[in-house]
Design a protein around this motif. Structure first.
Motif, mmCIF file in Angstrom:
data_model
loop_
_atom_site.group_PDB
_atom_site.id
_atom_site.type_symbol
_atom_site.label_atom_id
_atom_site.label_comp_id
_atom_site.label_asym_id
_atom_site.label_seq_id
_atom_site.Cartn_x
_atom_site.Cartn_y
_atom_site.Cartn_z
ATOM 1 N N GLU A 531 0.835 -1.213 0.000
ATOM 2 C CA GLU A 531 0.000 0.000 0.000
ATOM 3 C C GLU A 531 0.863 1.254 0.000
ATOM 4 O OE1 GLU A 531 -2.439 -0.485 3.420
ATOM 5 O OE2 GLU A 531 -3.553 -2.210 2.604
ATOM 6 N N LEU A 532 1.947 1.217 0.762
ATOM 7 C CA LEU A 532 2.867 2.351 0.777
ATOM 8 C C LEU A 532 3.507 2.551 -0.591
ATOM 9 C CD1 LEU A 532 4.549 4.530 2.255
ATOM 10 C CD2 LEU A 532 6.175 2.719 2.862
ATOM 11 N N PHE A 533 3.887 1.442 -1.232
ATOM 12 C CA PHE A 533 4.528 1.531 -2.545
ATOM 13 C C PHE A 533 3.583 2.150 -3.575
ATOM 14 C CE2 PHE A 533 5.235 -0.425 -6.746
ATOM 15 C CZ PHE A 533 6.518 0.011 -7.010
ATOM 16 N N TRP A 534 2.333 1.708 -3.572
ATOM 17 C CA TRP A 534 1.399 2.207 -4.591
ATOM 18 C C TRP A 534 0.944 3.634 -4.292
ATOM 19 C CZ3 TRP A 534 1.860 -0.183 -8.817
ATOM 20 C CH2 TRP A 534 2.036 -1.553 -8.879
ATOM 21 N N SER A 535 0.817 3.986 -3.021
ATOM 22 C CA SER A 535 0.333 5.331 -2.700
ATOM 23 C C SER A 535 1.443 6.372 -2.709
ATOM 24 C CB SER A 535 -0.350 5.315 -1.331
ATOM 25 O OG SER A 535 0.570 4.963 -0.315
ATOM 26 N N LYS A 536 2.645 5.963 -2.363
ATOM 27 C CA LYS A 536 3.824 6.841 -2.352
ATOM 28 C C LYS A 536 3.546 8.191 -1.669
ATOM 29 C CE LYS A 536 6.206 4.962 -6.400
ATOM 30 N NZ LYS A 536 5.360 3.772 -6.551
ATOM 31 N N PRO A 537 3.267 8.181 -0.374
ATOM 32 C CA PRO A 537 3.067 9.452 0.345
ATOM 33 C C PRO A 537 4.351 10.271 0.349
ATOM 34 C CG PRO A 537 3.303 7.637 1.888
ATOM 35 C CD PRO A 537 3.189 7.013 0.536
ATOM 36 N N ARG A 538 4.240 11.529 0.570
ATOM 37 C CA ARG A 538 5.409 12.407 0.561
ATOM 38 C C ARG A 538 6.303 12.158 1.771
ATOM 39 N NH1 ARG A 538 6.701 14.216 -4.059
ATOM 40 N NH2 ARG A 538 7.895 15.859 -3.022
ATOM 41 N N GLU A 539 5.718 11.676 2.868
ATOM 42 C CA GLU A 539 6.510 11.462 4.080
ATOM 43 C C GLU A 539 5.918 10.308 4.879
ATOM 44 O OE1 GLU A 539 7.876 13.955 8.097
ATOM 45 O OE2 GLU A 539 7.177 15.018 6.292
ATOM 46 N N ILE A 540 6.796 9.558 5.524
ATOM 47 C CA ILE A 540 6.361 8.451 6.367
ATOM 48 C C ILE A 540 7.326 8.323 7.553
ATOM 49 C CG2 ILE A 540 7.595 6.795 4.885
ATOM 50 C CD1 ILE A 540 4.381 5.966 6.758
ATOM 51 N N TYR A 541 6.821 8.530 8.770
ATOM 52 C CA TYR A 541 7.617 8.453 9.998
ATOM 53 C C TYR A 541 8.887 9.296 9.919
ATOM 54 C CZ TYR A 541 4.527 4.674 11.421
ATOM 55 O OH TYR A 541 3.424 3.943 11.779
ATOM 56 N N GLY A 542 8.783 10.469 9.362
ATOM 57 C CA GLY A 542 9.923 11.369 9.281
ATOM 58 C C GLY A 542 10.826 11.139 8.084
ATOM 59 N N PHE A 543 10.537 10.114 7.280
ATOM 60 C CA PHE A 543 11.306 9.838 6.066
ATOM 61 C C PHE A 543 10.607 10.530 4.894
ATOM 62 C CE2 PHE A 543 12.598 6.569 8.955
ATOM 63 C CZ PHE A 543 13.904 6.253 8.615
ATOM 64 N N LYS A 544 11.313 11.404 4.218
ATOM 65 C CA LYS A 544 10.724 12.158 3.122
ATOM 66 C C LYS A 544 11.063 11.522 1.782
ATOM 67 C CE LYS A 544 10.929 16.505 5.693
ATOM 68 N NZ LYS A 544 11.462 17.888 5.731
ATOM 69 N N GLN A 545 10.102 11.602 0.898
ATOM 70 C CA GLN A 545 10.310 11.038 -0.435
ATOM 71 C C GLN A 545 11.454 11.787 -1.121
ATOM 72 O OE1 GLN A 545 7.752 11.286 -4.349
ATOM 73 N NE2 GLN A 545 6.685 9.965 -2.877
ATOM 74 N N ALA A 546 12.492 11.036 -1.538
ATOM 75 C CA ALA A 546 13.679 11.649 -2.148
ATOM 76 C C ALA A 546 13.707 11.480 -3.655
ATOM 77 C CB ALA A 546 14.948 11.042 -1.547
ATOM 78 N N ARG A 547 13.197 10.342 -4.128
ATOM 79 C CA ARG A 547 13.238 10.136 -5.579
ATOM 80 C C ARG A 547 12.305 9.001 -5.966
ATOM 81 N NH1 ARG A 547 18.714 9.440 -9.351
ATOM 82 N NH2 ARG A 547 17.616 9.239 -11.342
ATOM 83 N N VAL A 548 11.630 9.176 -7.105
ATOM 84 C CA VAL A 548 10.782 8.133 -7.683
ATOM 85 C C VAL A 548 11.317 7.824 -9.077
ATOM 86 C CG1 VAL A 548 8.463 7.487 -8.421
ATOM 87 C CG2 VAL A 548 8.770 8.910 -6.376
ATOM 88 N N PHE A 549 11.455 6.555 -9.410
ATOM 89 C CA PHE A 549 12.038 6.138 -10.678
ATOM 90 C C PHE A 549 10.943 5.722 -11.663
ATOM 91 C CE2 PHE A 549 15.201 5.804 -7.448
ATOM 92 C CZ PHE A 549 16.373 6.233 -8.072
ATOM 93 N N PRO A 550 11.262 5.691 -12.948
ATOM 94 C CA PRO A 550 10.244 5.360 -13.962
ATOM 95 C C PRO A 550 9.555 4.022 -13.735
ATOM 96 C CG PRO A 550 12.166 6.312 -15.023
ATOM 97 C CD PRO A 550 12.532 6.126 -13.581
ATOM 98 N N ASP A 551 10.275 3.045 -13.148
ATOM 99 C CA ASP A 551 9.651 1.735 -12.925
ATOM 100 C C ASP A 551 8.824 1.697 -11.647
ATOM 101 O OD1 ASP A 551 11.603 1.803 -11.008
ATOM 102 O OD2 ASP A 551 12.449 -0.156 -11.472
ATOM 103 N N GLY A 552 8.738 2.824 -10.926
ATOM 104 C CA GLY A 552 7.962 2.893 -9.693
ATOM 105 C C GLY A 552 8.784 2.761 -8.435
ATOM 106 N N SER A 553 10.043 2.368 -8.547
ATOM 107 C CA SER A 553 10.906 2.285 -7.365
ATOM 108 C C SER A 553 10.983 3.653 -6.698
ATOM 109 C CB SER A 553 12.310 1.823 -7.766
ATOM 110 O OG SER A 553 12.274 0.535 -8.345
ATOM 111 N N VAL A 554 11.051 3.651 -5.364
ATOM 112 C CA VAL A 554 11.008 4.906 -4.626
ATOM 113 C C VAL A 554 12.014 4.875 -3.478
ATOM 114 C CG1 VAL A 554 9.129 4.070 -3.168
ATOM 115 C CG2 VAL A 554 9.511 6.532 -3.405
ATOM 116 N N ILE A 555 12.610 6.033 -3.201
ATOM 117 C CA ILE A 555 13.562 6.181 -2.105
ATOM 118 C C ILE A 555 13.025 7.212 -1.124
ATOM 119 C CG2 ILE A 555 15.897 6.907 -1.452
ATOM 120 C CD1 ILE A 555 16.840 6.027 -4.216
ATOM 121 N N TYR A 556 13.053 6.866 0.157
ATOM 122 C CA TYR A 556 12.729 7.793 1.234
ATOM 123 C C TYR A 556 13.995 8.016 2.056
ATOM 124 C CZ TYR A 556 7.722 7.279 0.328
ATOM 125 O OH TYR A 556 6.475 7.297 -0.244
ATOM 126 N N ARG A 557 14.208 9.258 2.480
ATOM 127 C CA ARG A 557 15.412 9.594 3.237
ATOM 128 C C ARG A 557 15.061 10.453 4.439
ATOM 129 N NH1 ARG A 557 20.101 12.449 -0.059
ATOM 130 N NH2 ARG A 557 18.410 13.980 -0.339
#
Length: 559
Positions: A531-557
């Motif tokens: 659910e987190l992967f598909w929704s991709k919120p801007r922030e989760i437990y203090g981790f902010k979305q840093a980058r989203v890739f074309p294949d849907g991979s996402v990094i939080y920092r």
């Protein structure tokens, strides 16, 4: 005789090396298995002097030992140590790992030839080695980066040292114990085999004559000396494994500690799949088994069904099902000199194709030993976790005894025909065993680049590597990739998203990496991750979305 044996060994060695290189150059691209990447990352840490430190970490591991760097609490050490040597020489590459795996494949072919020759003569030894070399499954494992080729090699070596005529002396007992120690340091389940090998050696040594001691003098065992054989065997075994036992005791308070001890609770209704490794809790396994007998029994039955359905499949046995049938027949064949075999037996099993002076007797008790090892491992794995590839190490013994069964049958026939017995036996043995080998040849088409995990995720793995340092922990559904290709401390995802704060208390967690494979490569995880992967919120437990890739991979920092 010795010159002829040396020539045979050289032929086997060259054939194995050429076959491996042809297969490697035709099929290998990158490591494809998660466990192989885990072993490789530990090997790299060993190579640069960091010791047995895990780069891939589980929440369960952190629950038992928090902080970074994280000691290896899961894998046996010998394979990572060997990888460390190859990586030190060849560099930290997939190719170096494949070469390391292939080296033990080649060495195994030599031991197969030696063991087959020792028990049944040079014809059986040579033909068995060739069938081993051309096994499709054996070649697949020979470039996999997994422990199969090393485990097979050291297990073969232990059996060879237990039966070889030249090793019927104190030195042989010590070497056999040392080989079992190496086997334990490759796979912990070897501990189950130690008492069986001890009984086997006691049975053998109490009645047989010794071989040469350093080639100079003979030492005859009396019945009472069987006990000393076992003492020497066990002493050598303990000396080899004691440094690792001491290390585990100092780290965890238990010399036999391994995260694998929690596996009896896995693959049950309470802890589906490998979900236990995603938990931040420690359970008492004995209490779990007592309180969940029906779940454990259901797991045992599921493992038994998997074993029963896969026993004749080459993916499990490593050989053609026809050849496996000959092995089963060999279990009831009385391999010995006698009138039932006719005069051809002496030629086929004796001086014509192998050592004379009772060489046939060197197989005495081996079938019982192997059957006992097989049964006790099966019983243990049904409770712990049934993995069919762990039975692959029995493959060379299937081949040797099946080949011996063919030679035995041909010896019986040749004794009753007006033919040149040695030539008849040799030609038809090669033809029959060649047929079995041809029915189990490998596929030569290369592994497709798109099918290899790192090729599709290389950009995102590089990006998160650039964002992080080796002092920080990353949690990910593809932690193995980050640990090996990114050279970072990467942990398996905790079971649920809301367990992230607990993870932060155990290690310096700074990044979250969800690859595009998260929707299917961690089926045991809670749905909150998908659910987190598909929704991709801007922030989760203090981790902010840093980058989203074309294949849907996402990094939080977390800053």
């Amino acid at each position: 005789m010795r010159k002829q044996s040396l020539v045979v060994l050289i032929i086997v060695l060259i054939t194995a090396a050429v076959m491996w290189y042809v297969y490697y150059s035709s099929t290998f691209t990158f490591l494809a298995l998660n466990d192989a990447m885990d072993y490789a990352s530990i090997g790299r840490n060993v190579a640069r002097g960091d010791g047995f430190v895990s780069s891939y970490i589980t929440p369960l591991g952190l629950a038992n030992k928090e902080g970074l760097p994280h000691p290896d609490l899961w894998r046996a050490p010998l394979w990572p140590a060997a990888l460390g040597l190859f990586i030190r020489v060849l560099g930290a590459t997939d190719q170096a790992v494949a070469v390391a795996t292939g080296s033990f494949f080649i060495a195994g072919a030599v031991i197969v030839c030696l063991l087959g020759t020792e028990m049944f003569g040079r014809l059986v030894g040579f033909v068995s080695a060739l069938v081993y070399i051309f096994s499709a499954q054996n070649l697949v494992y020979s470039t996999s980066g997994m422990t199969e080729t090393m485990a097979l090699f050291v297990f073969l070596l232990a059996v060879y040292l237990a039966v070889a005529r030249w090793a019927r002396n104190p030195l042989g007992d010590i070497l056999a114990g040392a080989a079992m120690g190496l086997f334990y340091l490759t796979r912990y389940n070897a501990l189950l085999f130690v008492p069986l090998f001890g009984l086997f050696l006691w049975y053998r040594r109490r009645t047989e004559e010794s071989g040469e001691w350093f080639g100079s003098w003979q030492f005859k065992f009396k019945r009472s000396r069987g006990l000393w054989t076992v003492v020497r065997f066990l002493a050598a075994f303990l000396i080899i494994i004691s440094p690792w036992l001491v290390r585990n005791y100092l780290l965890m308070g238990s010399p036999l500690f391994s995260l694998q001890k929690f596996e009896p609770a896995m693959f049950t209704a309470a802890y589906p799949g490998y979900s236990m490794y995603m938990m931040l809790e420690k359970i008492n396994i004995i209490d779990f088994v007592k309180n969940h007998p029906q779940e454990v029994w259901a797991k045992v039955l599921a493992g038994w069904n998997e074993f029963r359905e896969g026993f004749f499949r080459p993916e499990m046995s490593g050989i053609s099902p026809y050849l496996l049938g000959f092995f089963l027949i060999s279990l009831v064949i009385p391999f010995k000199y006698g009138p039932a075999f006719g005069s051809a037996q002496s030629s086929a099993f004796g001086t014509a194709y192998g050592p004379a002076n009772g060489a046939v007797n060197t197989h005495r008790g081996v079938r019982v030993l192997l059957a006992a090892c097989f049964i006790i491992q099966l019983a243990a794995l049904l409770v712990i976790h049934f993995i069919s590839r762990l039975f692959f190490m029995f493959m060379p013994f299937y081949i040797i005894f099946a080949t011996a069964a063919v030679v035995w049958a041909l010896s019986f026939i040749a004794a009753r025909l007006p033919v040149k017995k040695n030539g008849f036996i040799a030609v038809f043995t090669i033809l029959i065993m060649g047929f079995f080998a041809v029915t189990n040849l490998p596929l030569w088409s290369p592994i497709k680049t798109a099918d290899t995990p790192i090729t599709g995720l290389r950009d995102s793995v590089k990006a998160i590597t650039d964002m992080s340092s080796r002092e920080q922990l990353i949690i990910s559904n593809d932690g193995h990739l980050l640990a090996w290709y990114g050279d970072r401390y990467a942990a398996k995802l905790p079971y649920r998203v809301d367990m992230i704060p607990e993870m932060e208390e155990l290690a310096p967690l700074k990044l979250i990496y969800l690859s595009s494979r998260v929707s299917w490569n961690i089926p045991e995880a809670d749905d909150s991750w998908r659910e987190l992967f598909w929704s991709k919120p801007r922030e989760i437990y203090g981790f902010k979305q840093a980058r989203v890739f074309p294949d849907g991979s996402v990094i939080y920092r977390k800053d």
